[in-house]
Design a protein around this motif. Structure first.
Motif, PDB file in Angstrom:
ATOM      1  N   ALA A  95      84.179  33.089  26.973  1.00 28.30           N
ATOM      2  CA  ALA A  95      84.478  32.011  26.035  1.00 28.30           C
ATOM      3  C   ALA A  95      84.933  30.756  26.764  1.00 28.30           C
ATOM      4  N   GLU A  96      85.633  30.942  27.896  1.00 26.30           N
ATOM      5  CA  GLU A  96      86.096  29.789  28.671  1.00 26.30           C
ATOM      6  C   GLU A  96      84.911  29.009  29.228  1.00 26.30           C
ATOM      7  N   GLU A  97      83.924  29.710  29.757  1.00 25.53           N
ATOM      8  CA  GLU A  97      82.720  29.040  30.255  1.00 25.53           C
ATOM      9  C   GLU A  97      81.998  28.318  29.111  1.00 25.53           C
ATOM     10  N   ALA A  98      81.925  28.980  27.968  1.00 18.56           N
ATOM     11  CA  ALA A  98      81.255  28.379  26.818  1.00 18.56           C
ATOM     12  C   ALA A  98      81.957  27.098  26.387  1.00 18.56           C
ATOM     13  N   LEU A  99      83.283  27.106  26.376  1.00 15.24           N
ATOM     14  CA  LEU A  99      84.038  25.916  25.999  1.00 15.24           C
ATOM     15  C   LEU A  99      83.776  24.773  26.968  1.00 15.24           C
ATOM     16  N   GLY A 100      83.661  25.089  28.246  1.00 16.31           N
ATOM     17  CA  GLY A 100      83.373  24.051  29.232  1.00 16.31           C
ATOM     18  C   GLY A 100      82.034  23.380  28.982  1.00 16.31           C
ATOM     19  N   ILE A 101      81.038  24.178  28.629  1.00 19.59           N
ATOM     20  CA  ILE A 101      79.710  23.632  28.336  1.00 19.59           C
ATOM     21  C   ILE A 101      79.755  22.758  27.086  1.00 19.59           C
ATOM     22  N   VAL A 102      80.468  23.232  26.057  1.00 16.81           N
ATOM     23  CA  VAL A 102      80.577  22.457  24.818  1.00 16.81           C
ATOM     24  C   VAL A 102      81.236  21.113  25.085  1.00 16.81           C
ATOM     25  N   ARG A 103      82.331  21.121  25.808  1.00 21.55           N
ATOM     26  CA  ARG A 103      83.052  19.872  26.084  1.00 21.55           C
ATOM     27  C   ARG A 103      82.226  18.916  26.929  1.00 21.55           C
ATOM     28  N   GLN A 104      81.334  19.450  27.741  1.00 23.96           N
ATOM     29  CA  GLN A 104      80.490  18.609  28.590  1.00 23.96           C
ATOM     30  C   GLN A 104      79.482  17.814  27.754  1.00 23.96           C
ATOM     31  N   HIS A 105      79.020  18.422  26.650  1.00 21.10           N
ATOM     32  CA  HIS A 105      77.926  17.806  25.889  1.00 21.10           C
ATOM     33  C   HIS A 105      78.340  17.237  24.532  1.00 21.10           C
ATOM     34  N   ALA A 106      79.414  17.740  23.943  1.00 14.00           N
ATOM     35  CA  ALA A 106      79.809  17.281  22.606  1.00 14.00           C
ATOM     36  C   ALA A 106      80.155  15.794  22.641  1.00 14.00           C
ATOM     37  N   GLY A 107      79.769  15.091  21.601  1.00 16.82           N
ATOM     38  CA  GLY A 107      79.989  13.650  21.542  1.00 16.82           C
ATOM     39  C   GLY A 107      78.793  12.861  22.021  1.00 16.82           C
ATOM     40  N   MET A 108      77.960  13.492  22.867  1.00 22.45           N
ATOM     41  CA  MET A 108      76.741  12.841  23.338  1.00 22.45           C
ATOM     42  C   MET A 108      75.491  13.492  22.759  1.00 22.45           C
ATOM     43  N   ALA A 109      75.644  14.726  22.291  1.00 23.21           N
ATOM     44  CA  ALA A 109      74.520  15.473  21.748  1.00 23.21           C
ATOM     45  C   ALA A 109      75.020  16.327  20.595  1.00 23.21           C
ATOM     46  N   VAL A 120      84.182  23.804  13.132  1.00 18.20           N
ATOM     47  CA  VAL A 120      84.722  24.452  14.332  1.00 18.20           C
ATOM     48  C   VAL A 120      85.575  23.499  15.154  1.00 18.20           C
ATOM     49  N   GLY A 121      85.916  22.359  14.604  1.00 16.10           N
ATOM     50  CA  GLY A 121      86.832  21.445  15.284  1.00 16.10           C
ATOM     51  C   GLY A 121      86.141  20.514  16.258  1.00 16.10           C
ATOM     52  N   ARG A 122      86.871  19.509  16.688  1.00 17.32           N
ATOM     53  CA  ARG A 122      86.352  18.582  17.684  1.00 17.32           C
ATOM     54  C   ARG A 122      86.373  19.241  19.051  1.00 17.32           C
ATOM     55  N   SER A 123      85.519  18.756  19.949  1.00 13.63           N
ATOM     56  CA  SER A 123      85.385  19.409  21.244  1.00 13.63           C
ATOM     57  C   SER A 123      86.695  19.455  22.008  1.00 13.63           C
ATOM     58  N   GLU A 124      87.495  18.387  21.901  1.00 17.54           N
ATOM     59  CA  GLU A 124      88.737  18.352  22.663  1.00 17.54           C
ATOM     60  C   GLU A 124      89.802  19.259  22.067  1.00 17.54           C
ATOM     61  N   GLU A 125      89.587  19.702  20.832  1.00 21.53           N
ATOM     62  CA  GLU A 125      90.556  20.565  20.167  1.00 21.53           C
ATOM     63  C   GLU A 125      90.157  22.031  20.216  1.00 21.53           C
ATOM     64  N   LEU A 126      88.989  22.339  20.757  1.00 22.92           N
ATOM     65  CA  LEU A 126      88.460  23.687  20.682  1.00 22.92           C
ATOM     66  C   LEU A 126      89.265  24.668  21.526  1.00 22.92           C
TER      67      LEU A 126
END
Length: 201
Positions: A52-66, A81-87
């Motif tokens: 889940a930690e790896e998945a969160l890193g990927i989400v934060r990398q792309h959320a807001g741009m895609a 599911v909340g904003r990327s910075e709050e996940l």
């Protein structure tokens, strides 16, 4: 295939188990760590996370741009599911993801059902379901941005009856939603095509 106990414990109660199972089958993923990233019409390949930690890193990398969708229901980040910075790891927990995703899908179902005039004939359930899935995937139904719309309340697909046993999809190509809406405006025992009302002969 979703576990029946997971559906009973976590899915939105206004959706039948059969519909929840079919929804995840056609619009979700069997991988709780699944991530889909789209830029416009293009899907961006991302590394397959193992935690889940790896998945969160990927989400934060792309959320807001895609557009980023996560988990077994492929819920879009920022909508349920909340904003990327709050996940936290919650979107990748099957129960939490199923709870959030089916709650939003149920709202979309009510938007679609209301647009169709709240039909009660179980034969139109596949049409309602298909339009709700398309709206879930695109974020739009008949010009409405469904993730941002208020929940209209009312009927979620069909209440009671034999909706559990309805075959949700056949092999035929279905007409457009506007044409289908006209076709389901019917009286007892008859089907009236209203699609040509207001059209010059």
């Amino acid at each position: 295939m979703l576990d029946a106990a997971l559906i009973a414990q976590c899915a939105d109660p206004s959706l039948t188990p059969a519909i929840v199972e079919r929804f995840v089958e056609v619009a979700g993923s069997d991988d709780p760590l699944a991530i889909t990233v789209r830029w416009g019409d293009k899907t961006i390949l991302v590394p397959k996370p193992t935690t889940a930690e790896e998945a969160l890193g990927i989400v934060r990398q792309h959320a807001g741009m895609a557009t980023v969708r996560v988990g077994i229901t492929q819920t879009p980040v920022g909508h349920g599911v909340g904003r990327s910075e709050e996940l936290s790891g919650k979107p990748f927990d099957p129960c939490e993801n199923l709870r959030a995703g089916t709650a939003i899908f149920a709202k979309i179902a009510r938007i679609v059902t209301r647009w169709y005039g709240n039909p009660t004939d179980s034969q139109v359930l596949p049409q309602l379901f298909e339009d709700a899935v398309l709206a879930w995937k695109s974020g739009v139904f008949e010009g409405q941005k469904v993730f941002l719309e208020e929940d209209p309340g009312g009927q979620t697909f069909l209440i009671g009856g034999q909706s559990e046993q309805v075959e949700l999809f056949g092999d035929e190509v279905r007409p457009s939603s506007a044409r289908r809406k006209a076709e389901v405006q019917e009286g007892p025992g008859i089907r009236v095509d209203l699609s040509r009302i207001g059209v010059d002969p």
